[in-house]
Motif scaffolding. Structure first.
Motif, PDB file in Angstrom:
ATOM      1  N   SER A  44       0.963  -1.208   0.073  1.00  0.00           N
ATOM      2  CA  SER A  44       0.245  -0.256  -0.318  1.00  0.00           C
ATOM      3  C   SER A  44       0.878   1.452   0.024  1.00  0.00           C
ATOM      4  CB  SER A  44      -0.780   0.091   1.289  1.00  0.00           C
ATOM      5  OG  SER A  44      -1.910   1.480   1.374  1.00  0.00           O
ATOM      6  N   VAL A  45       0.486   2.058  -1.160  1.00  0.00           N
ATOM      7  CA  VAL A  45       1.211   3.507  -1.332  1.00  0.00           C
ATOM      8  C   VAL A  45       0.618   4.604  -0.264  1.00  0.00           C
ATOM      9  CG1 VAL A  45       1.879   2.754  -3.685  1.00  0.00           C
ATOM     10  CG2 VAL A  45       0.317   4.704  -2.669  1.00  0.00           C
ATOM     11  N   TYR A 314      -9.816  10.589  -7.059  1.00  0.00           N
ATOM     12  CA  TYR A 314      -9.326   9.322  -7.149  1.00  0.00           C
ATOM     13  C   TYR A 314     -10.312   8.749  -6.513  1.00  0.00           C
ATOM     14  CZ  TYR A 314      -4.882  10.139  -9.340  1.00  0.00           C
ATOM     15  OH  TYR A 314      -3.709  10.375 -10.068  1.00  0.00           O
ATOM     16  N   GLN A 321      -7.248  -0.116  -4.788  1.00  0.00           N
ATOM     17  CA  GLN A 321      -6.206   0.387  -5.860  1.00  0.00           C
ATOM     18  C   GLN A 321      -7.726   0.858  -6.446  1.00  0.00           C
ATOM     19  OE1 GLN A 321      -6.297  -2.776  -9.055  1.00  0.00           O
ATOM     20  NE2 GLN A 321      -4.015  -2.891  -8.355  1.00  0.00           N
ATOM     21  N   LEU A 356      -0.560   9.707  -5.638  1.00  0.00           N
ATOM     22  CA  LEU A 356      -1.503   8.769  -5.824  1.00  0.00           C
ATOM     23  C   LEU A 356      -1.225   8.903  -7.344  1.00  0.00           C
ATOM     24  CD1 LEU A 356      -4.256   8.795  -4.067  1.00  0.00           C
ATOM     25  CD2 LEU A 356      -2.001   6.911  -3.495  1.00  0.00           C
ATOM     26  N   SER A 357      -0.776   7.083  -7.881  1.00  0.00           N
ATOM     27  CA  SER A 357      -1.072   6.683  -9.539  1.00  0.00           C
ATOM     28  C   SER A 357      -2.094   6.282  -9.892  1.00  0.00           C
ATOM     29  CB  SER A 357       0.409   6.547  -9.953  1.00  0.00           C
ATOM     30  OG  SER A 357       0.761   5.486  -8.685  1.00  0.00           O
ATOM     31  N   ALA A 360      -2.369   2.743  -7.944  1.00  0.00           N
ATOM     32  CA  ALA A 360      -1.926   2.355  -6.677  1.00  0.00           C
ATOM     33  C   ALA A 360      -2.707   1.656  -5.962  1.00  0.00           C
ATOM     34  CB  ALA A 360      -1.452   3.934  -6.186  1.00  0.00           C
ATOM     35  N   LYS A 361      -2.452   1.077  -4.902  1.00  0.00           N
ATOM     36  CA  LYS A 361      -3.038   0.283  -4.115  1.00  0.00           C
ATOM     37  C   LYS A 361      -2.788   1.443  -2.601  1.00  0.00           C
ATOM     38  CE  LYS A 361      -3.440  -3.997  -0.671  1.00  0.00           C
ATOM     39  NZ  LYS A 361      -4.826  -4.546  -1.130  1.00  0.00           N
TER      40      LYS A 361
END
Length: 379
Positions: A44-45, A314, A321, A356-357, A360-361
């Motif tokens: 996770s980011v 997002y 995700q 975030l991208s 991403a998780k």
């Protein structure tokens, strides 16, 4: 039957088969858990909180920019000319009331003319009194035949001429007295002195501008809007103007320009601002005019990320995700922003979109964690 030693190729084939069989046996003996071990999980980011769009009733807003100008200007100029400015009693920025003395012109010559004309009026009155007395005596003896009809007419004409001379002298006296009053330059209404061109000692002519006032101290914001925006406006709608220093001033639409400029296709809107505030004539300000409350789908402003000139939100998807979703932003109010093109049940990341991208998780924070963080930031 022949001995195996005499067939080397056969011996090698048997040996290879034995090795392969042993390898298969070893593979078969591996533990099932090792064979079926899943691939490592993606990390996770970011730990995030999730919000959903809310529908609120907000007034519709028209944004604009324009200068601040006086509601009305008052030009103060002398009504008589050829006189010297003897005194200046106010300066720029002075708040004046109706009738306040702003300047005074020299009146020595007019005072002399006044005394001279007062004497002329006195002579005219004496002449009239004599002519009236002569006419009365002539009338008294009219029936005796002592006076001819022509002589009686002469007395009448003399009395009428003397009366006209007196009226002319009194009119001239009134004119001089009026000029004397006009040597006092006064404010014709309440206001603020915004311009002063009067110079002490200068000989002025009638109509020369000496002062300019912002009438009643009232200032207006005058943005220019296009035809589509103007069509929705009407007098009395509220507006909020942001001044260059950051101060915000509330106002009301006083007038919507009846015509559009042939060169720009835009019309001027006149927004009255409260007198005595920080607004100053000549400033250039931005603002918003509010009207016709309408439903708005809103998110916290932190949930909208600007990237490459566009706004994104997002959304949380399967497997925690995230995926970016372009949104169109509109009105803003109390930390929230209007957005379009989002499903009503969308799960939106409340903040941190800049980190975030796509795909991403993330880790979704629990309600208790969110409350603890909010309390910590409140302290």
């Amino acid at each position: 039957m022949k001995s195996p030693a005499k067939h080397p190729f056969l011996t090698s084939a048997v040996t290879l088969a034995a090795v392969l069989a042993a390898g298969a046996l070893v593979r078969g003996l591996r533990p099932a858990a090792a064979a079926d071990a899943p691939a490592a999980k993606a990390p996770s980011v970011l730990t995030v909180s999730i919000v959903t769009p809310q529908t609120e009733t907000w007034p519709k807003i028209v944004q604009g920019s324009g200068p601040l100008a006086a509601w009305q200007e008052v030009i103060v100029s002398p009504e008589t000319g050829g006189l010297r400015i003897a005194a200046l009693l106010v300066d720029l920025g002075a708040h004046v009331k109706r009738g306040d003395l702003l300047a005074r012109l020299s009146d020595e010559g007019l005072q002399a003319d006044l005394r001279k004309q007062q004497a002329a009026v006195g002579r005219a009155r004496a002449t009239l009194a004599q002519a009236t007395a002569n006419l009365q005596r002539a009338r008294a003896v009219d029936g005796s035949g002592a006076l001819s009809a022509q002589k009686l007419d002469d007395y009448r004409i003399s009395e009428a001429t003397s009366r006209a001379d007196l009226e002319s002298a009194e009119a001239e006296l009134d004119s001089i007295q009026l000029k004397l009053r006009q040597t006092r330059i006064v404010a014709v209404d309440d206001g603020i002195v915004s311009s002063k061109s009067a110079v002490l000692g200068n000989v002025v002519t009638a109509g020369t501008e000496l002062f300019r006032l912002v009438r009643q101290g009232r200032v207006e914001w005058r943005p220019e809007l296009d035809a589509r925006q103007v069509s929705a406006l009407r007098a009395g709608q509220g507006a909020r103007v942001t001044l260059p220093g950051g101060e915000q001033v509330d106002g009301r639409v006083r007038l919507v320009g009846p015509t559009l400029s042939t060169s720009t296709g835009r019309a001027t809107v006149y927004v009255s601002l409260p007198a005595g505030g920080p607004a100053r004539v000549g400033m250039f300000a931005n603002g918003a005019i509010e009207f016709d409350p309408q439903p708005a789908q809103t998110l916290p402003q932190t949930a909208v990320t600007l990237r490459d000139g566009r706004a994104y939100a997002y959304l949380l998807g399967p497997g925690d995700q995230v995926s970016s979703r372009p949104v169109t932003t509109g009105r803003r109010k109390e930390g929230r922003v209007e957005v379009d093109d989002l499903p009503a049940d969308a799960r939106v990341v409340a903040g941190g979109g800049a980190f975030l991208s796509e795909g991403a998780k993330v880790t979704v924070a629990s309600a208790a964690e969110v409350s603890r963080v909010a309390q910590g930031s409140g302290r």
